[in-house]
Design a protein around this motif. Structure first.
Motif, PDB file in Angstrom:
ATOM      1  N   THR A  57      -6.751  12.939   5.764  1.00 37.05           N
ATOM      2  CA  THR A  57      -5.336  12.892   5.385  1.00 37.05           C
ATOM      3  C   THR A  57      -5.155  11.830   4.306  1.00 37.05           C
ATOM      4  OG1 THR A  57      -4.740  11.186   6.986  1.00 37.05           O
ATOM      5  CG2 THR A  57      -4.646  13.500   7.753  1.00 37.05           C
ATOM      6  N   VAL A  58      -3.996  11.861   3.649  1.00 35.46           N
ATOM      7  CA  VAL A  58      -3.684  10.849   2.641  1.00 35.46           C
ATOM      8  C   VAL A  58      -3.700   9.465   3.280  1.00 35.46           C
ATOM      9  CG1 VAL A  58      -1.834   9.961   1.156  1.00 35.46           C
ATOM     10  CG2 VAL A  58      -2.435  12.377   1.070  1.00 35.46           C
ATOM     11  N   SER A  59      -3.148   9.347   4.476  1.00 37.93           N
ATOM     12  CA  SER A  59      -3.128   8.046   5.165  1.00 37.93           C
ATOM     13  C   SER A  59      -4.541   7.548   5.463  1.00 37.93           C
ATOM     14  CB  SER A  59      -2.346   8.141   6.468  1.00 37.93           C
ATOM     15  OG  SER A  59      -1.007   8.443   6.213  1.00 37.93           O
ATOM     16  N   GLN A  60      -5.408   8.435   5.909  1.00 38.99           N
ATOM     17  CA  GLN A  60      -6.792   8.039   6.186  1.00 38.99           C
ATOM     18  C   GLN A  60      -7.495   7.600   4.901  1.00 38.99           C
ATOM     19  OE1 GLN A  60      -7.844  11.789   8.007  1.00 38.99           O
ATOM     20  NE2 GLN A  60      -7.986  10.848  10.052  1.00 38.99           N
ATOM     21  N   VAL A  67      -5.847   0.962  -0.307  1.00 43.41           N
ATOM     22  CA  VAL A  67      -4.755   1.066  -1.275  1.00 43.41           C
ATOM     23  C   VAL A  67      -3.541   1.682  -0.587  1.00 43.41           C
ATOM     24  CG1 VAL A  67      -6.305   1.277  -3.268  1.00 43.41           C
ATOM     25  CG2 VAL A  67      -5.483   3.336  -2.144  1.00 43.41           C
ATOM     26  N   ALA A  68      -2.428   1.651  -1.271  1.00 46.07           N
ATOM     27  CA  ALA A  68      -1.197   2.200  -0.710  1.00 46.07           C
ATOM     28  C   ALA A  68      -1.274   3.725  -0.639  1.00 46.07           C
ATOM     29  CB  ALA A  68      -0.004   1.788  -1.566  1.00 46.07           C
ATOM     30  N   PRO A  69      -0.677   4.317   0.398  1.00 45.96           N
ATOM     31  CA  PRO A  69      -0.649   5.781   0.489  1.00 45.96           C
ATOM     32  C   PRO A  69      -0.022   6.439  -0.750  1.00 45.96           C
ATOM     33  CG  PRO A  69       0.024   4.832   2.579  1.00 45.96           C
ATOM     34  CD  PRO A  69      -0.095   3.687   1.601  1.00 45.96           C
ATOM     35  N   GLU A 157      -4.474  -1.494  -7.622  1.00 42.60           N
ATOM     36  CA  GLU A 157      -4.780  -0.541  -6.555  1.00 42.60           C
ATOM     37  C   GLU A 157      -5.515   0.677  -7.054  1.00 42.60           C
ATOM     38  OE1 GLU A 157      -1.090   0.363  -4.628  1.00 42.60           O
ATOM     39  OE2 GLU A 157      -1.390  -1.252  -3.208  1.00 42.60           O
ATOM     40  N   THR A 158      -5.659   0.840  -8.324  1.00 43.01           N
ATOM     41  CA  THR A 158      -6.350   2.039  -8.817  1.00 43.01           C
ATOM     42  C   THR A 158      -7.587   1.690  -9.577  1.00 43.01           C
ATOM     43  OG1 THR A 158      -4.962   2.119 -10.795  1.00 43.01           O
ATOM     44  CG2 THR A 158      -4.316   3.489  -8.909  1.00 43.01           C
TER      45      THR A 158
END
Length: 158
Positions: A57-60, A67-69, A157-158
């Protein structure tokens, strides 16, 4: 008598090694199928996770990438539009979306990332589990120290 820090020689070696290593990684040729997707270093970690860990998932992904979702969601959206990734409903919870590599891109992504994985396996295989853990922990400590350096500005974060 020398007053140099005993770690100075190792620091010197690593400072010389790091640019060479990064240069080699940057020169890894993209497979023909991926060239039109304009993939960047920020995509490398996400694609590696999906290749090694399978659908997430995006959260995982955000948790594993630290990093932030919202950052992951933007990258996933970008790569989904390009056809590199696909999103589907989670059968266990229809509110969640599962992210995976599009089957048509999987082989090319594996081909692109496999030289790095092979090199890490070759370097880490002779080590004991404790030595491997120490190596990874050292890398994580280096990253944290670098990120906390006020002369480097805010961490990205990227």
């Amino acid at each position: 008598m020398s007053t140099a820090d005993p770690a100075d020689e190792a620091v010197r070696e690593l400072l010389l090694l790091t640019p060479r290593l990064i240069g080699r990684i940057k020169r890894l040729p993209l497979p023909h199928q991926l060239r039109s997707f304009d993939l960047a270093p920020r995509h490398l970690s996400l694609l590696s996770l999906l290749l090694l860990d399978g659908p997430l998932t995006v959260s995982q992904l955000a948790e594993k990438l630290n990093v932030a979702p919202t950052t992951v969601s933007l990258i996933v959206s970008e790569l989904s539009r390009k056809g590199v990734l696909e999103r589907r409903e989670d059968d266990a919870d229809r509110r969640r979306r599962i992210v995976d590599i599009n089957p048509t891109s999987r082989e090319a992504i594996s081909q692109w990332l496999s030289p790095g994985a092979r090199a890490w396996r070759a370097a880490l295989s002779p080590l004991s589990p404790a030595q491997r853990r120490m190596f990874v922990d050292t890398f994580l400590a280096y990253e944290a120290a670098f990120a906390d350096d006020p002369d480097q500005g805010p961490a990205s974060e990227t």
